[in-house]
Design a protein around this motif. Structure first.
Motif, PDB file in Angstrom:
ATOM      1  N   GLU A 109     -22.683  18.651  14.630  1.00 43.13           N
ATOM      2  CA  GLU A 109     -22.806  17.926  15.896  1.00 43.13           C
ATOM      3  C   GLU A 109     -22.356  16.477  15.725  1.00 43.13           C
ATOM      4  OE1 GLU A 109     -26.786  18.240  17.265  1.00 43.13           O
ATOM      5  OE2 GLU A 109     -26.685  20.412  17.615  1.00 43.13           O
ATOM      6  N   GLN A 112     -18.549  16.122  15.752  1.00 44.05           N
ATOM      7  CA  GLN A 112     -18.059  16.331  17.114  1.00 44.05           C
ATOM      8  C   GLN A 112     -18.311  15.086  17.969  1.00 44.05           C
ATOM      9  OE1 GLN A 112     -16.190  18.660  18.100  1.00 44.05           O
ATOM     10  NE2 GLN A 112     -16.404  20.169  16.456  1.00 44.05           N
ATOM     11  N   GLN A 116     -15.621  12.780  19.943  1.00 45.01           N
ATOM     12  CA  GLN A 116     -15.765  12.612  21.388  1.00 45.01           C
ATOM     13  C   GLN A 116     -15.840  11.139  21.781  1.00 45.01           C
ATOM     14  OE1 GLN A 116     -19.213  14.989  22.267  1.00 45.01           O
ATOM     15  NE2 GLN A 116     -18.151  16.924  21.849  1.00 45.01           N
ATOM     16  N   SER A 142     -10.399  18.644  15.464  1.00 48.04           N
ATOM     17  CA  SER A 142     -11.040  19.959  15.559  1.00 48.04           C
ATOM     18  C   SER A 142     -10.388  20.969  14.630  1.00 48.04           C
ATOM     19  CB  SER A 142     -10.996  20.460  17.007  1.00 48.04           C
ATOM     20  OG  SER A 142      -9.651  20.522  17.483  1.00 48.04           O
TER      21      SER A 142
END
Length: 213
Positions: A109, A112, A116, A142
């Motif tokens: 997480e 990511q 982001q 990714s």
């Protein structure tokens, strides 16, 4: 951390004039911290420093920073208990409190969220026992995360890979660079017992070349 960050600290291998372990050129480090807008203090280490030398140099710097009014030190450690204990043990005698804002976060997480938010980073060093040469020099995206073997942490928390962050929301401008040559090097494994002291650890490095404005 509840307090403004006043200074960054990192170690430099003076023989190569590069950030220890990462292999990043000092010139790019200076461009990075300039873009972030924080001063940096470097710990100057010899070509092959022992833990005794590292601890002594770190101790001298911490004592100096304490005298200048610094009271806390922040680290990006996520789940390595022994490393956290080491940092707390070494800083406690100086009255410096440790802060670990990422502690126990889910690393999948976390990476990511990193992407982001708009941060950009490139892989500058990999542990050759866990990743092959093709991973060094790659952009963290990714596709990179999906290509990692199951035994490799997506944030490289176990030292599987190291990165250079060159852009993001805290940067006034991207740090410009080009990819240089890839180099393989072996180092003595400091975690081995005396009977295995000659066992080497292999790493691939990707040199990043500063682009002058």
């Amino acid at each position: 951390m509840g307090q403004p960050i006043g200074r960054l600290v990192t170690s430099i291998n003076t023989h190569y004039d590069r950030v220890s372990m990462h292999g990043l050129r000092r010139a790019l480090l200076l461009k990075q911290v300039e873009a972030i807008g924080l001063p940096v203090t470097t710990i100057e280490l010899p070509e092959q420093p022992t833990m005794e030398i590292y601890n002594a140099e770190m101790g001298r710097l911490v004592a100096l920073l304490k005298s200048q009014g610094y009271s806390h030190c922040g680290f990006g450690d996520i789940f390595l208990e022994d490393l956290r204990s080491y940092r707390e043990e070494k800083l406690a005698p100086h009255g410096i409190r440790c802060s670990f804002p990422l502690w126990k976060r889910d690393t999948r997480e976390l990476i990511q969220e990193f992407l982001q938010l708009g941060f950009k980073a490139v892989v500058v060093c990999i542990n050759a026992q866990l990743l092959d040469e093709s991973f060094v020099g790659r952009e963290i995206d990714s596709g990179f995360i999906e290509d990692l073997p199951p035994n490799v942490d997506p944030c490289g928390e176990n030292g599987e890979f190291h990165t250079f962050c060159y852009d993001g929301p805290i940067f006034s401008n991207p740090v410009k660079f080009t990819l240089g040559e890839k180099v393989y090097r072996e180092y003595k494994n400091p975690s081995q017992e005396t009977s295995c002291a000659n066992e080497a650890m292999g790493f691939w490095f990707c040199d990043l070349l500063p682009v002058e404005e």
